[in-house]
Design a protein around this motif. Structure first.
Motif, PDB file in Angstrom:
ATOM      1  N   VAL A   1      39.422  47.045  44.976  1.00 52.29           N
ATOM      2  CA  VAL A   1      38.219  46.215  44.925  1.00 52.29           C
ATOM      3  C   VAL A   1      38.134  45.611  43.535  1.00 52.29           C
ATOM      4  O   VAL A   1      38.248  46.327  42.531  1.00 52.29           O
ATOM      5  N   ASP A   2      37.916  44.298  43.456  1.00 50.14           N
ATOM      6  CA  ASP A   2      37.836  43.642  42.155  1.00 50.14           C
ATOM      7  C   ASP A   2      36.401  43.647  41.613  1.00 50.14           C
ATOM      8  O   ASP A   2      35.488  44.216  42.236  1.00 50.14           O
TER       9      ASP A   2
ATOM     10  N   TRP B   1      41.231  38.334  33.964  1.00 43.65           N
ATOM     11  CA  TRP B   1      41.258  37.394  35.085  1.00 43.65           C
ATOM     12  C   TRP B   1      42.697  37.140  35.453  1.00 43.65           C
ATOM     13  O   TRP B   1      43.518  36.807  34.595  1.00 43.65           O
ATOM     14  N   LEU B   2      43.009  37.284  36.718  1.00 48.77           N
ATOM     15  CA  LEU B   2      44.317  36.918  37.237  1.00 48.77           C
ATOM     16  C   LEU B   2      44.125  35.635  38.041  1.00 48.77           C
ATOM     17  O   LEU B   2      43.273  35.576  38.928  1.00 48.77           O
ATOM     18  N   PHE B   3      44.879  34.621  37.699  1.00 47.04           N
ATOM     19  CA  PHE B   3      44.836  33.363  38.423  1.00 47.04           C
ATOM     20  C   PHE B   3      46.033  33.370  39.356  1.00 47.04           C
ATOM     21  O   PHE B   3      47.173  33.497  38.909  1.00 47.04           O
TER      22      PHE B   3
ATOM     23  N   ARG C   1      39.071  38.824  39.382  1.00 42.87           N
ATOM     24  CA  ARG C   1      38.455  39.302  38.141  1.00 42.87           C
ATOM     25  C   ARG C   1      38.401  40.828  38.145  1.00 42.87           C
ATOM     26  O   ARG C   1      38.004  41.438  39.127  1.00 42.87           O
ATOM     27  N   LEU C   2      38.823  41.399  37.015  1.00 46.47           N
ATOM     28  CA  LEU C   2      38.819  42.846  36.838  1.00 46.47           C
ATOM     29  C   LEU C   2      38.188  43.177  35.501  1.00 46.47           C
ATOM     30  O   LEU C   2      38.205  42.359  34.581  1.00 46.47           O
ATOM     31  N   GLN C   3      37.627  44.367  35.377  1.00 43.62           N
ATOM     32  CA  GLN C   3      37.059  44.810  34.106  1.00 43.62           C
ATOM     33  C   GLN C   3      37.747  46.106  33.705  1.00 43.62           C
ATOM     34  O   GLN C   3      37.741  47.086  34.453  1.00 43.62           O
TER      35      GLN C   3
ATOM     36  N   GLY D   1      39.254  49.948  35.638  1.00 39.38           N
ATOM     37  CA  GLY D   1      40.212  50.465  34.671  1.00 39.38           C
ATOM     38  C   GLY D   1      41.405  51.150  35.317  1.00 39.38           C
ATOM     39  O   GLY D   1      42.557  50.894  34.968  1.00 39.38           O
ATOM     40  N   LYS D   2      41.157  52.018  36.296  1.00 44.80           N
ATOM     41  CA  LYS D   2      42.252  52.722  36.969  1.00 44.80           C
ATOM     42  C   LYS D   2      43.126  51.755  37.761  1.00 44.80           C
ATOM     43  O   LYS D   2      44.343  51.929  37.828  1.00 44.80           O
ATOM     44  N   THR D   3      42.513  50.760  38.338  1.00 44.45           N
ATOM     45  CA  THR D   3      43.280  49.751  39.091  1.00 44.45           C
ATOM     46  C   THR D   3      44.226  49.008  38.164  1.00 44.45           C
ATOM     47  O   THR D   3      45.404  48.818  38.473  1.00 44.45           O
TER      48      THR D   3
END
Length: 74
Positions: free
Chosen positions: A11-12, A39-41, A52-54, A61-63
């Motif tokens: 999940v992003d 951000w992955l485009f 978008r990931l944080q 973080g774990k992802t």
């Protein structure tokens, strides 16, 4: 420009579920240090999309840290 397939669902930041088998072509990335944002485009279905990931333990973080086990290059 490499293509990838999701092996482990995740999940992003926007709460979008990326399911097993989802495919996209990587275009570029952007890191936002003040929010630990990544951000992955990607190109998905012929259109540019953003994942978008944080990078925080309570977020994705774990992802991010295990991303190479979550996707495979095609």
């Amino acid at each position: 420009g490499r293509s990838y397939r999701v092996l482990s669902a995740f999940v992003d930041f926007d709460e979008k579920i990326h399911v097993v088998g989802e495919r996209w072509r990587f275009l570029r990335k952007n890191f936002l240090p003040y929010d630990d944002g990544l951000w992955l485009f990607v190109e998905e279905g012929g259109r540019e999309a953003h994942i978008r990931l944080q990078w925080r333990p309570e977020a994705q973080g774990k992802t991010i840290e295990g991303f190479s086990e979550s996707v495979e290059e095609l």
